[in-house]
Design an enzyme around this catalytic site. Structure first.
Site, PDB file in Angstrom:
ATOM      1  N   ALA A  93       6.641   2.859   0.492  1.00 33.81           N
ATOM      2  CA  ALA A  93       5.424   2.228   1.012  1.00 33.81           C
ATOM      3  C   ALA A  93       5.078   2.793   2.392  1.00 33.81           C
ATOM      4  O   ALA A  93       5.964   2.967   3.232  1.00 33.81           O
ATOM      5  CB  ALA A  93       5.618   0.719   1.087  1.00 33.81           C
ATOM      6  N   HIS A  94       3.805   3.084   2.609  1.00 33.76           N
ATOM      7  CA  HIS A  94       3.378   3.588   3.910  1.00 33.76           C
ATOM      8  C   HIS A  94       1.867   3.446   4.083  1.00 33.76           C
ATOM      9  O   HIS A  94       1.124   3.341   3.117  1.00 33.76           O
ATOM     10  CB  HIS A  94       3.796   5.042   4.119  1.00 33.76           C
ATOM     11  CG  HIS A  94       3.248   6.017   3.134  1.00 33.76           C
ATOM     12  ND1 HIS A  94       3.725   6.127   1.835  1.00 33.76           N
ATOM     13  CD2 HIS A  94       2.282   6.957   3.244  1.00 33.76           C
ATOM     14  CE1 HIS A  94       3.077   7.082   1.202  1.00 33.76           C
ATOM     15  NE2 HIS A  94       2.176   7.602   2.036  1.00 33.76           N
ATOM     16  N   VAL A  95       1.470   3.464   5.343  1.00 30.44           N
ATOM     17  CA  VAL A  95       0.063   3.421   5.726  1.00 30.44           C
ATOM     18  C   VAL A  95      -0.232   4.710   6.488  1.00 30.44           C
ATOM     19  O   VAL A  95       0.538   5.097   7.368  1.00 30.44           O
ATOM     20  CB  VAL A  95      -0.237   2.192   6.619  1.00 30.44           C
ATOM     21  CG1 VAL A  95      -1.665   2.218   7.141  1.00 30.44           C
ATOM     22  CG2 VAL A  95       0.048   0.900   5.865  1.00 30.44           C
TER      23      VAL A  95
END
Length: 132
Positions: A93-95
């Site tokens: 998960a990452h932004v």
């Protein structure tokens, strides 16, 4: 997860241009940016997709992403700062946070050539870090 590139960065096995770190999250410049200053916000806990996180973790991730986007706005002075969640390239998960020109996100989706030098990356990370 042993072979995840982001987990290797978190564990110090792969270097990064770190902007911010706490017990739950790491923020660093993307090593393969589409625009100078492209930044990643990642949870230290490995999970594949952002919507698999708890509401508390999701909220903290988004609040930190907002803080980083504001720091990018103050330090790099882009036309706009874009926040993108896609989860396609790395199964952690990452932004992604993009300092954008007036041409918008479509222009940001191209690979930046030439890639910023290591010295430029250090200077950009220091500018952003100074605003957090």
């Amino acid at each position: 997860m042993k072979n995840c590139i982001f987990c290797k960065i978190i564990n110090g096995e792969i270097p990064c241009n770190k902007i911010y770190e706490d017990k739950e999250f790491l923020v660093f410049l993307d090593a393969f940016p589409a625009v100078k200053g492209q930044t990643l916000v990642i949870p230290k806990e490995h999970y594949d997709y952002i919507i698999d996180s708890s509401e508390e973790k999701y909220t903290k991730l988004m609040l930190l992403s907002k803080k980083v986007a504001q720091a990018i706005g103050k330090s790099l002075k882009p036309f706009r700062t874009g926040i993108l969640i896609e989860g396609l390239q790395v199964a952690h998960a990452h932004v992604k946070i993009y300092p954008m020109t007036r041409f918008g996100i479509k222009e940001c989706m191209k690979q930046l050539e030439p890639k910023p030098s290591e010295q430029e990356m250090i200077e950009i990370a220091n500018k952003i870090r100074g605003q957090i």
